[in-house]
Scaffold this active site. Structure first.
Site, PDB file in Angstrom:
ATOM      1  N   VAL A  27       0.857  -1.191   0.000  1.00  0.00           N
ATOM      2  CA  VAL A  27       0.000   0.000   0.000  1.00  0.00           C
ATOM      3  C   VAL A  27       0.888   1.234   0.000  1.00  0.00           C
ATOM      4  CG1 VAL A  27      -1.898   1.213   1.135  1.00  0.00           C
ATOM      5  CG2 VAL A  27      -1.730  -1.265   1.329  1.00  0.00           C
ATOM      6  N   LYS A 138      -8.966  -6.382  13.262  1.00  0.00           N
ATOM      7  CA  LYS A 138      -7.878  -6.256  14.240  1.00  0.00           C
ATOM      8  C   LYS A 138      -7.492  -4.782  14.324  1.00  0.00           C
ATOM      9  CE  LYS A 138      -4.652  -7.446  10.593  1.00  0.00           C
ATOM     10  NZ  LYS A 138      -3.953  -8.501   9.933  1.00  0.00           N
ATOM     11  N   ASP A 154      -9.988  -2.506   4.803  1.00  0.00           N
ATOM     12  CA  ASP A 154      -9.855  -3.889   4.300  1.00  0.00           C
ATOM     13  C   ASP A 154     -11.128  -4.707   4.432  1.00  0.00           C
ATOM     14  OD1 ASP A 154      -7.346  -3.464   3.454  1.00  0.00           O
ATOM     15  OD2 ASP A 154      -6.325  -4.569   5.027  1.00  0.00           O
ATOM     16  N   THR A 176      -2.646 -11.513  13.893  1.00  0.00           N
ATOM     17  CA  THR A 176      -2.444 -11.729  15.313  1.00  0.00           C
ATOM     18  C   THR A 176      -3.590 -12.580  15.843  1.00  0.00           C
ATOM     19  OG1 THR A 176      -2.507 -10.623  17.428  1.00  0.00           O
ATOM     20  CG2 THR A 176      -3.402  -9.395  15.606  1.00  0.00           C
TER      21      THR A 176
END
Lengths: 462, 223
Positions: A27, A138, A154, A176
């Site tokens: 990105v 997350k 996202d 994670t």
């Protein structure tokens, strides 16, 4: 000095620094050269996408995401393709990550946490109602805009971090584990709704507690804690907040027992977790959640054109976007600027005569190309041949002087967006001749020179 | 030109140290003793030192005004960077640079001196508050000092842009300050940052400041 800066353009976007990187995508910060608006440019390698047989899934997700227009979801503006790359243009969010607030200031008040949580649920509810799931919620995906509103990034682009196997269910291999639902960790395949809601529960806990509900340096212990939902609510939580969180990730004792002792009956446990898990209608009806709740008001603009998506994934060459690289002057960093101080030039301790210098510099507020042209225009009448390469020039006197032909090297450095430093130094020949040449040159450069080195040091002799 | 020959120790100004001792103590590249500043270079430096240290106050010590006069041809010229160099040269922190301090400090600037030493010296120079880190505020202060010295006026936004860009490049771990390792990595990417930590003059100093003192306690091979 730093390397010359290469400005890259993709279509109408001027591409800047890398702001994120994943397995499939990079990105970069970019700017729409027509409007000046900042965007985030997600760049995918076509070869990788095809190799992993993900083109169709990404096409579907991108098309769906183009239809999602919600104030708490990062917008997907357009898609472009070149011979080797797919470019996804996303709204650029300036306020940083939500979790930076916790890192910097500790846990939030329940009122503040509630406001962000309401926005998160709004986003999740809206996307779920359109068949779009995140599957990887997350901290890094929770951003804040300039006004402090939550933006989930996202959403719907799960293919970029996850993969579908032969069983047709999604399987994740990254991220994670602290925010991930038990069924995802156990890699038994899962549906997006329950996975997203579990993550929302963990996020809510972190907002109000300031730490993770499930945490352990040992990965196996962490997995176990998540599987049996082993956590304790901090004492400062209000009763209603505690009730909401507990109903979220509460697992009945039977399930805990099964999880601990009968791992072969894992499917039953997962089924139980799914049965027990809270739903969005229940959240929207919760007393803690409802306090000060304002449903989002926004317009869903009518038609959304998906032609760009089709063109990119059909790989039609007529729609390929042009990629251009443009040289920029070498950027001068702050330490390089500082190192020009006369106070750091100890040569003056030795150079008692302080005769003519072999190099000098001037600053200019003119564009780099204009400076180059002006130097060329000024040098040619003085009998110099001019060679140019990027933002460096070599000026060679055709007539031989006292010590052969005088050669002068110049280079332009960018100090700041509208300030350039031009270095002019003797590369060959006599220093006195160089000094005379520079005097003549600088007279012709009056309109581009802002400050000469002599101007810059005038105050020293005052 | 006459020569001064003597077997007796000449009475030297306060702070004077023997060239032979100083030469052996001034380390150069890889701290290889064979690359130390030579005795003749130390003696030549003493000629320069005498010139600098007696330019205002004739006491054989370099005072800050004398240092400023040598650098700027102006004893009242205030300069943040010159002050920092003076402070780093003044190893005893007594407000003057003695001959031993002068030689030991200039040893870092010798073309043969270890790169590591040059990088460390530059780091200490820019660590204005001597915290063991270069902080963002220090970098900004130095940029402002340079702009002021150069009579360049930039907008606050432009200054912030310059500082932010450099800081984000150098502060690898993002803790808001540049530590020694980050500085080392940054210099290896931008070697020009320590260009002024090397003084080619030190190689040729014996020509620029020939010492006319022939000392009997020095081996002939050293002369």
């Amino acid at each position: 000095m730093s390397q010359p800066k290469i400005k890259r353009r993709v279509g109408k976007y001027e591409v800047g620094r890398t702001i994120g990187e994943g397995t499939f995508a990079k990105v970069k910060f970019a700017r729409n050269s027509e409007t000046g608006d900042p965007v985030a440019l997600k760049i995918l390698d076509k070869e990788k996408v095809l190799k992993h047989k993900m083109a169709e899934q990404i096409r579907r997700e991108v098309a769906t995401m183009k239809l999602i227009k919600h104030p708490n979801v990062v917008r997907l503006c357009e898609v472009m393709g070149s011979k080797t790359k797919i470019y996804i243009v996303l709204e650029f969010v300036t306020g940083g990550e939500l979790f930076d607030k916790i890192v910097n200031h500790g846990r939030m008040s329940e009122n503040e946490a509630r406001r962000y949580f309401q926005q998160l649920i709004n986003a999740v509810d809206y996307c779920h109602s359109r068949g779009v799931y995140h599957r990887d919620l997350k901290p890094e995906n929770l951003l804040l805009d300039a006004y402090g509103n939550l933006k989930v990034s996202d959403f719907g682009l799960s293919a970029l971090s996850q993969q579908v196997r032969d069983d047709g269910l999604l399987h994740t291999t990254c991220g994670t584990p602290n925010y991930v639902a038990p069924e995802v960790l156990n890699d038994r395949g899962y549906d997006g709704v329950t996975a997203d809601l579990w993550s929302c529960g963990v996020i809510l806990f972190v907002l109000v507690a300031g730490y993770l509900p499930f945490d352990d340096p040992n990965l196996m212990n962490l997995y176990k804690k998540i599987s049996v939902a082993e956590f304790t609510c901090p004492p400062w939580l209000s009763f209603s907040a505690r009730k909401l969180i507990t109903s979220w990730i509460l697992i009945p004792p039977l399930t805990k027992f099964l999880a601990s002792y009968h791992l072969h009956q894992l499917d039953f446990m997962i089924m139980q977790i799914r049965i027990m898990r809270i739903t969005i209608p229940e959240i929207l009806d919760d007393e803690w959640f409802k306090k000060d709740y304002k449903p989002p008001v926004f317009e869903e603009n009518g038609e959304t054109n998906l032609d760009d998506v089709e063109a990119v994934f059909k790989d039609s060459e007529e729609h390929h976007v042009t990629e251009k690289k443009e040289e920029q002057p070498t950027a001068m960093n702050a330490f390089e600027l500082i190192s020009m101080s006369k106070g750091l030039n100890l040569e003056n301790l030795f150079d008692t005569e302080q005769g003519f210098k072999r190099e000098t510099r001037f600053t200019s507020k003119s564009p780099a190309d204009e400076i180059i042209n002006k130097i060329e225009e000024a040098a040619k009448p003085l009998g110099f041949d001019v060679q140019k390469k990027n933002y460096k020039m070599r000026l060679a006197n055709v007539k031989a002087g006292r010590k052969g032909n005088l050669n002068v090297a110049t280079e332009i450095f960018q100090v700041a967006p509208s300030l350039h430093m031009v270095e002019v130094r003797k590369a060959k020949g006599d220093t006195l001749e160089f000094h005379k040449f520079y005097k003549k040159l600088s007279t012709s450069l009056d309109d581009v020179v802002w400050k000469t080195e002599d101007d810059m040091q005038m105050r020293e002799t005052k | 030109m006459g020569c001064y020959c003597s077997t007796s120790k000449k009475t030297e100004a306060q702070g004077y140290e023997e060239p032979t001792i100083l030469s052996s103590e001034t380390p150069c590249e890889y701290h290889d003793p064979s690359l130390n500043v030579t005795v003749s270079e130390v003696e030549a430096l003493h000629e320069l030192y005498k010139k600098l240290s007696n330019s205002i106050v004739e006491d054989g010590l370099i005072h800050k005004e004398e240092f400023q006069l040598a650098l700027f041809r102006n004893k009242n010229k205030k300069n943040l960077f010159a002050d920092r160099i003076f402070d780093l040269f003044d190893l005893k922190r007594n407000g003057v640079i003695e001959f031993g301090e002068f030689v030991r400090s200039l040893g870092v600037f010798h073309p043969n001196a270890a790169l590591e030493d040059k990088i460390t010296f530059a780091f200490r120079l820019y660590d204005l508050r001597q915290t063991g880190f270069i902080e963002r505020e220090e970098l900004k202060e130095m940029v402002l000092a340079l702009l002021h010295e150069s009579d360049l006026e930039l907008s606050d936004d432009m200054i912030e842009t310059i500082v932010d860009k450099t800081f984000s490049d150098a502060d690898i771990n993002g803790d808001g300050r540049i530590d020694q390792d980050e500085w080392k990595a940054f210099v290896s990417k931008h070697p020009s940052l320590i260009k002024n930590m090397t003084l080619p003059y030190l190689k040729d100093i014996t020509l620029a400041f020939p010492s006319f003192v022939i000392r009997t306690d020095i081996e002939e091979s050293e002369m």
